[in-house]
Structure formats: C-alpha cells, structure tokens
Design a protein around this motif. Structure first.
Motif, short mmCIF file in Angstrom:
data_model
loop_
_atom_site.label_atom_id
_atom_site.label_comp_id
_atom_site.label_asym_id
_atom_site.label_seq_id
_atom_site.Cartn_x
_atom_site.Cartn_y
_atom_site.Cartn_z
N GLU A 140 0.83 -1.20 0.00
CA GLU A 140 0.00 0.00 0.00
C GLU A 140 0.86 1.25 0.00
OE1 GLU A 140 -2.42 -0.54 3.42
OE2 GLU A 140 -3.88 -1.83 2.40
N ASP A 141 1.96 1.23 0.79
CA ASP A 141 2.88 2.37 0.81
C ASP A 141 3.53 2.58 -0.55
OD1 ASP A 141 2.28 2.78 3.45
OD2 ASP A 141 4.09 1.81 4.23
N ASP A 142 3.92 1.48 -1.19
CA ASP A 142 4.52 1.57 -2.53
C ASP A 142 3.54 2.17 -3.53
OD1 ASP A 142 6.85 0.53 -1.59
OD2 ASP A 142 6.53 -1.49 -2.37
N ASP A 143 2.28 1.76 -3.41
CA ASP A 143 1.25 2.29 -4.31
C ASP A 143 1.06 3.78 -4.10
OD1 ASP A 143 -0.91 1.86 -6.27
OD2 ASP A 143 -2.22 2.43 -4.61
N ARG A 149 4.58 9.98 -7.43
CA ARG A 149 5.51 10.20 -8.54
C ARG A 149 4.75 10.53 -9.82
NH1 ARG A 149 8.42 5.89 -6.12
NH2 ARG A 149 7.47 4.38 -7.52
N ASP A 150 3.64 9.82 -10.04
CA ASP A 150 2.83 10.11 -11.22
C ASP A 150 2.25 11.52 -11.15
OD1 ASP A 150 3.35 7.63 -12.17
OD2 ASP A 150 1.45 6.73 -11.53
N TYR A 151 1.90 11.94 -9.96
CA TYR A 151 1.33 13.28 -9.76
C TYR A 151 2.38 14.34 -10.10
CZ TYR A 151 -1.42 16.95 -7.46
OH TYR A 151 -2.16 18.07 -7.19
N ASP A 152 3.62 14.11 -9.63
CA ASP A 152 4.70 15.05 -9.91
C ASP A 152 5.08 15.03 -11.39
OD1 ASP A 152 4.82 15.71 -7.23
OD2 ASP A 152 6.34 14.20 -6.77
N GLU A 158 7.38 19.62 -7.34
CA GLU A 158 7.79 18.66 -6.32
C GLU A 158 7.24 19.08 -4.97
OE1 GLU A 158 9.34 15.98 -7.00
OE2 GLU A 158 9.72 15.20 -4.99
N GLY A 159 6.64 18.15 -4.26
CA GLY A 159 6.09 18.47 -2.94
C GLY A 159 4.68 18.98 -2.98
N ARG A 167 6.63 10.98 2.45
CA ARG A 167 7.35 10.46 1.31
C ARG A 167 8.49 9.58 1.79
NH1 ARG A 167 5.82 13.09 -3.24
NH2 ARG A 167 7.61 12.29 -4.38
N ASN A 168 8.69 8.49 1.12
CA ASN A 168 9.71 7.52 1.50
C ASN A 168 10.43 7.08 0.24
OD1 ASN A 168 11.22 5.34 2.35
ND2 ASN A 168 9.67 4.68 3.84
#
Length: 206
Positions: A140-143, A149-152, A158-159, A167-168
């Motif tokens: 779930e965290d990876d998703d 990333r897709d949003y950026d 960024e951010g 973020r991890n």
C-alpha cells in the motif's frame, strides 16, 4: 418446504465448520483475500470453492500442493480461474431472491458467510502470520509513492502532491528480498484455535 430452526442452525454450523477448516488450511500457503463457496447445483459448478490469494506465487504453491489430495474422502481438483473480480461473476438476481434459473444458474450463487465470522477468521490469519499484514502495508505504501511520482510527473511541482502521506525513497525492490512466510510455531491445539475464533466471532457480533 419448511425447515425447522434446529435443522437450519445445524446446517449453518456444518457450513461454518467447513469454511473455517479450509480457511485455516489455505492461509498456510499465503495471504487469502477472498474465499467463495458456490451453492449452485449445475454439474460444472456444484461444490466449487473459489480462492483468491494476494499473489500468483502463493496461488501456484497452494494449487501444486493440494491438487490431487483428498478432503473428507473426496479428491481435490484444482485449476486456475480467469475471474479477477468475483463481483462480476455473482448472480445479482440470486442476492435479490429473484433468480429464475435457481441452482442451475451459470452465475455464482454464493453460500452466505456472516461478516462477524469472516472478520474473526481474517483477524486470526493476520495474528498467526504477521508477515502478511506487514507485506500488505508495504504494498500500500509503494502504491501511494507511485501515485505521488505520477502526480509530480504530469506537471506538478515537487512536494505539491498529497502532503498527508509521508514520502519515503526506500527501494521498491525491498519487498522481493523479504523472507517467505513460514507457518508459525503454535502451542494451540486445533480445538483451542477454533474456540478463539469462535470467541472473536461472538465479540464481533455484539
């Protein structure tokens, strides 16, 4: 046809014992997401049990190990199922009590499992195999990170993504290096395990 209450209760208890028995067997192979038992009587579907694991490798391991074995004197015939969304395979008219084809319907007529009973079983699975829960959270965290990333990627600064999620930058490949889940060492007997699940089931129903 009228069925007296005692016979009905016995039938429910018999099915729940069966459901619990196969559930406890299946979770030895991996994290179970869904189990469905058909109530249809057509030759091609009668007695079918549909099982969904969290990964194909777990499904493969279960299929290879159980296929051809016996359960209560009957041989198990297992195969991969092309259905990925069981909601589309269920008979909606059956749920409404209006299916005109009855038990010979080609869509799944599923035997009812109470929410409290199902919840107690899944609670046991995650307590007996904590690795399943940890892996699920990692996925779930990876998703979430992928969505960020897709949003950026599509023109956002960024951010500027969902700030409610930390973020991890840890590698997505870490989960492939995690050890394979092993059955926990249990001091409980089968009867004690069933009693614990029954207690959780009762608590959930209150």
């Amino acid at each position: 046809m009228e069925v007296n209450e005692e016979a009905l209760e016995d039938a429910v208890k018999h099915f729940e014992d069966f459901y619990e028995d196969i559930f406890l067997e299946f979770i030895k192979y991996g994290e179970v997401e869904e189990i469905h038992v058909c109530d249809n009587i057509g030759d091609h579907i009668i007695g079918n049990v549909y099982l969904k694991f969290s990964s194909e490798s777990e499904a493969k391991k279960c299929l290879e190990d159980l296929n051809g074995k016996y359960y209560t004197g009957r041989i198990i015939y297992g195969e991969y199922c092309p259905v990925t969304d069981f909601r589309e395979a269920k008979c909606r008219q059956y749920n409404d009590g209006s299916c005109e084809r009855g038990g010979y319907c080609n869509f799944m007529h599923l035997k009812h499992v109470s929410k409290s009973f199902r919840k107690a079983l899944f609670r046991y699975m995650y307590e007996a195999y904590p690795f399943y829960k940890e892996r699920k959270k990692q996925l779930e965290d990876d998703d979430h990170k992928k969505r960020d990333r897709d949003y950026d990627k599509f023109g956002k600064r960024e951010g500027e993504g969902d700030k409610s999620r930390p973020r991890n930058d840890s590698s997505r490949h870490e989960r492939s290096q995690e050890p394979e889940a092993q059955p926990p060492a249990r001091d409980q007997t089968s009867a004690e395990r069933r009693a614990m699940i029954a207690m959780w089931n009762q608590e959930s129903g209150q």
